[in-house]
Structures are given as structure tokens and as C-alpha cells.
Design a protein around this motif. Sequence first.
Motif, PDB file in Angstrom:
ATOM      1  N   LYS A   1       0.822  -1.212   0.000  1.00  0.00           N
ATOM      2  CA  LYS A   1       0.000   0.000   0.000  1.00  0.00           C
ATOM      3  C   LYS A   1       0.858   1.266   0.000  1.00  0.00           C
ATOM      4  O   LYS A   1       0.335   2.366  -0.037  1.00  0.00           O
ATOM      5  N   THR A   2       2.181   1.098   0.019  1.00  0.00           N
ATOM      6  CA  THR A   2       3.076   2.251  -0.003  1.00  0.00           C
ATOM      7  C   THR A   2       3.328   2.693  -1.441  1.00  0.00           C
ATOM      8  O   THR A   2       2.831   2.094  -2.390  1.00  0.00           O
ATOM      9  N   ASP A   3       4.124   3.729  -1.574  1.00  0.00           N
ATOM     10  CA  ASP A   3       4.415   4.279  -2.897  1.00  0.00           C
ATOM     11  C   ASP A   3       5.183   3.298  -3.772  1.00  0.00           C
ATOM     12  O   ASP A   3       6.084   2.602  -3.313  1.00  0.00           O
ATOM     13  N   LEU A   4       4.844   3.301  -5.052  1.00  0.00           N
ATOM     14  CA  LEU A   4       5.552   2.520  -6.054  1.00  0.00           C
ATOM     15  C   LEU A   4       6.866   3.227  -6.357  1.00  0.00           C
ATOM     16  O   LEU A   4       6.881   4.407  -6.699  1.00  0.00           O
ATOM     17  N   VAL A   5       7.989   2.527  -6.211  1.00  0.00           N
ATOM     18  CA  VAL A   5       9.315   3.104  -6.440  1.00  0.00           C
ATOM     19  C   VAL A   5       9.751   2.861  -7.874  1.00  0.00           C
ATOM     20  O   VAL A   5      10.346   3.718  -8.510  1.00  0.00           O
ATOM     21  N   ALA A   6       9.479   1.648  -8.379  1.00  0.00           N
ATOM     22  CA  ALA A   6       9.906   1.262  -9.724  1.00  0.00           C
ATOM     23  C   ALA A   6       9.123   0.034 -10.153  1.00  0.00           C
ATOM     24  O   ALA A   6       8.300  -0.488  -9.395  1.00  0.00           O
ATOM     25  N   GLU A   7       9.382  -0.397 -11.369  1.00  0.00           N
ATOM     26  CA  GLU A   7       8.840  -1.657 -11.862  1.00  0.00           C
ATOM     27  C   GLU A   7      10.011  -2.464 -12.419  1.00  0.00           C
ATOM     28  O   GLU A   7      10.855  -1.932 -13.131  1.00  0.00           O
ATOM     29  N   ALA A   8      10.042  -3.746 -12.052  1.00  0.00           N
ATOM     30  CA  ALA A   8      11.124  -4.626 -12.502  1.00  0.00           C
ATOM     31  C   ALA A   8      10.573  -5.585 -13.544  1.00  0.00           C
ATOM     32  O   ALA A   8       9.547  -6.226 -13.327  1.00  0.00           O
ATOM     33  N   LYS A   9      11.253  -5.663 -14.679  1.00  0.00           N
ATOM     34  CA  LYS A   9      10.819  -6.559 -15.747  1.00  0.00           C
ATOM     35  C   LYS A   9      11.049  -8.009 -15.358  1.00  0.00           C
ATOM     36  O   LYS A   9      11.976  -8.317 -14.602  1.00  0.00           O
ATOM     37  N   ALA A  10      10.232  -8.886 -15.895  1.00  0.00           N
ATOM     38  CA  ALA A  10      10.440 -10.318 -15.695  1.00  0.00           C
ATOM     39  C   ALA A  10      11.834 -10.669 -16.195  1.00  0.00           C
ATOM     40  O   ALA A  10      12.253 -10.214 -17.258  1.00  0.00           O
ATOM     41  N   GLY A  11      12.576 -11.439 -15.410  1.00  0.00           N
ATOM     42  CA  GLY A  11      13.943 -11.798 -15.761  1.00  0.00           C
ATOM     43  C   GLY A  11      14.993 -10.922 -15.107  1.00  0.00           C
ATOM     44  O   GLY A  11      16.172 -11.264 -15.111  1.00  0.00           O
ATOM     45  N   ALA A  12      14.578  -9.789 -14.516  1.00  0.00           N
ATOM     46  CA  ALA A  12      15.531  -8.917 -13.830  1.00  0.00           C
ATOM     47  C   ALA A  12      16.094  -9.635 -12.613  1.00  0.00           C
ATOM     48  O   ALA A  12      15.377 -10.315 -11.883  1.00  0.00           O
ATOM     49  N   VAL A  13      17.398  -9.488 -12.399  1.00  0.00           N
ATOM     50  CA  VAL A  13      18.065 -10.105 -11.257  1.00  0.00           C
ATOM     51  C   VAL A  13      18.488  -9.007 -10.295  1.00  0.00           C
ATOM     52  O   VAL A  13      19.055  -7.995 -10.705  1.00  0.00           O
ATOM     53  N   GLY A  14      18.200  -9.217  -9.017  1.00  0.00           N
ATOM     54  CA  GLY A  14      18.593  -8.258  -7.995  1.00  0.00           C
ATOM     55  C   GLY A  14      19.168  -8.956  -6.783  1.00  0.00           C
ATOM     56  O   GLY A  14      18.962 -10.153  -6.580  1.00  0.00           O
ATOM     57  N   ARG A  15      19.888  -8.196  -5.968  1.00  0.00           N
ATOM     58  CA  ARG A  15      20.486  -8.729  -4.739  1.00  0.00           C
ATOM     59  C   ARG A  15      19.452  -8.686  -3.621  1.00  0.00           C
ATOM     60  O   ARG A  15      18.853  -7.642  -3.358  1.00  0.00           O
ATOM     61  N   LEU A  16      19.241  -9.824  -2.969  1.00  0.00           N
ATOM     62  CA  LEU A  16      18.308  -9.883  -1.846  1.00  0.00           C
ATOM     63  C   LEU A  16      18.956  -9.259  -0.619  1.00  0.00           C
ATOM     64  O   LEU A  16      20.050  -9.653  -0.222  1.00  0.00           O
ATOM     65  N   LYS A  17      18.281  -8.287  -0.029  1.00  0.00           N
ATOM     66  CA  LYS A  17      18.799  -7.664   1.181  1.00  0.00           C
ATOM     67  C   LYS A  17      18.168  -8.300   2.411  1.00  0.00           C
ATOM     68  O   LYS A  17      18.841  -8.561   3.400  1.00  0.00           O
ATOM     69  N   ARG A  18      16.863  -8.539   2.358  1.00  0.00           N
ATOM     70  CA  ARG A  18      16.148  -9.222   3.438  1.00  0.00           C
ATOM     71  C   ARG A  18      14.783  -9.639   2.938  1.00  0.00           C
ATOM     72  O   ARG A  18      14.287  -9.095   1.951  1.00  0.00           O
ATOM     73  N   CYS A  19      14.202 -10.599   3.638  1.00  0.00           N
ATOM     74  CA  CYS A  19      12.880 -11.099   3.259  1.00  0.00           C
ATOM     75  C   CYS A  19      11.972 -11.158   4.474  1.00  0.00           C
ATOM     76  O   CYS A  19      12.371 -11.669   5.527  1.00  0.00           O
ATOM     77  N   ALA A  20      10.780 -10.652   4.312  1.00  0.00           N
ATOM     78  CA  ALA A  20       9.737 -10.728   5.332  1.00  0.00           C
ATOM     79  C   ALA A  20       8.740 -11.797   4.877  1.00  0.00           C
ATOM     80  O   ALA A  20       8.976 -12.501   3.896  1.00  0.00           O
ATOM     81  N   ALA A  21       7.631 -11.905   5.556  1.00  0.00           N
ATOM     82  CA  ALA A  21       6.658 -12.953   5.260  1.00  0.00           C
ATOM     83  C   ALA A  21       6.087 -12.856   3.842  1.00  0.00           C
ATOM     84  O   ALA A  21       5.937 -13.865   3.163  1.00  0.00           O
ATOM     85  N   LEU A  22       5.797 -11.639   3.368  1.00  0.00           N
ATOM     86  CA  LEU A  22       5.118 -11.488   2.086  1.00  0.00           C
ATOM     87  C   LEU A  22       5.946 -10.820   0.990  1.00  0.00           C
ATOM     88  O   LEU A  22       5.558 -10.843  -0.171  1.00  0.00           O
ATOM     89  N   ALA A  23       7.066 -10.210   1.370  1.00  0.00           N
ATOM     90  CA  ALA A  23       7.863  -9.475   0.381  1.00  0.00           C
ATOM     91  C   ALA A  23       9.340  -9.528   0.749  1.00  0.00           C
ATOM     92  O   ALA A  23       9.698  -9.798   1.891  1.00  0.00           O
ATOM     93  N   CYS A  24      10.169  -9.271  -0.258  1.00  0.00           N
ATOM     94  CA  CYS A  24      11.624  -9.222  -0.054  1.00  0.00           C
ATOM     95  C   CYS A  24      12.144  -7.876  -0.521  1.00  0.00           C
ATOM     96  O   CYS A  24      11.685  -7.341  -1.537  1.00  0.00           O
ATOM     97  N   GLU A  25      13.123  -7.348   0.205  1.00  0.00           N
ATOM     98  CA  GLU A  25      13.785  -6.124  -0.211  1.00  0.00           C
ATOM     99  C   GLU A  25      14.890  -6.519  -1.190  1.00  0.00           C
ATOM    100  O   GLU A  25      15.744  -7.347  -0.875  1.00  0.00           O
ATOM    101  N   VAL A  26      14.835  -5.939  -2.374  1.00  0.00           N
ATOM    102  CA  VAL A  26      15.738  -6.306  -3.454  1.00  0.00           C
ATOM    103  C   VAL A  26      16.404  -5.050  -4.000  1.00  0.00           C
ATOM    104  O   VAL A  26      15.752  -4.015  -4.175  1.00  0.00           O
TER     105      VAL A  26
END
Length: 158
Positions: free
Chosen positions: A110-135
Motif C-alpha cells: 500500500k506504499t508508494d511505487l518506487v519502480a517496476e522490474a521486468k520479468a527476468g531482472a536479477v537483484g540482490r536480496l537484502k532481506r525477506c519478510a513474510a510477504l515481500a523481499c527487499e531487493v
Amino acid sequence: MMRYPLALAFLLIVLVGRPAGAADTPPYFLSIKNEKTFMREGPGEDHRIKWIYHRKGLPVEVIASFEVWRRVRDADGEIGWIHVAVLSRERTAVVTGAGEAAVYGRADAKTDLVAEAKAGAVGRLKRCAALACEVKFDGAEGWVERTRLWGVHDGEQF
């Protein structure tokens, strides 16, 4: 003859560290370290090359190990063997599914949209919560719904 073999074993573990492979029990995720990495049909350089990966950072799931070789599965389900020297412990994830995945400022969608990542984009996982991961992607960083990521197990949090 030793009087306290269990105490000595415990002391060695405490002083030396964990037993080899204790935290590396499959399945677990690693990522590809180099720009060019070979997946082989078996654990050894004498086995035929099955795939050549040209994507540094791509996550792979380790499902077995034999000496210095890891049997891995990629996001497409391909299974083969990769030498441990060309794998990294850096945790990454790849965006899956159709279209673009929303990248939010916080774990709450429900927070602000920062960006959109295309399918196939690879990112570094910083941390993961129950429903989402910070990438962290090139040029953007934020939270992506776990259902859109491959490279983290269901229920895994860190």
C-alpha cells in the motif's frame, strides 16, 4: 584412553566453529559468480557441458553436493552440476511471471511505487519478510512480493 570424549568434541566445535557443511544442507540458494559459467551433466570436468550461463548473479538452488561440485536447479528447472569455485554465497533473486513486478518503498504494497522490474531482472536480496523481499536492482531498490521472485524458499525470512 580419553575420559571425556563428548566434552572434547563439543569443545572442538566451539573453538573451531561449526562442522563442515552444517549450514549448507540442501536445498539452499547460491548465485553465479562469473559472467561465463558451465553447468555440466555430472560432477566433474570430464562430463559434457549442458548449459553455459552468461549472467553473473543468477540464482541457483543447490539440491545436492559431491566434493567440490554442487547439483543445482535454475529458475527454468534445468538441473546439472556446477563447480563451487564459480558460485557465490551472495543471495539474489530473479523476477518471474508475466509483465513487470511492482517495487515498493516498504514491505507493505500500500506504499508508494518506487519502480517496476521486468520479468527476468536479477537483484540482490537484502532481506525477506513474510510477504515481500527487499531487493536491490541496478538503478532501483525496494520491496517486491515474494510470489514474483525465484531465489528464496517459501517461509524463509532473513
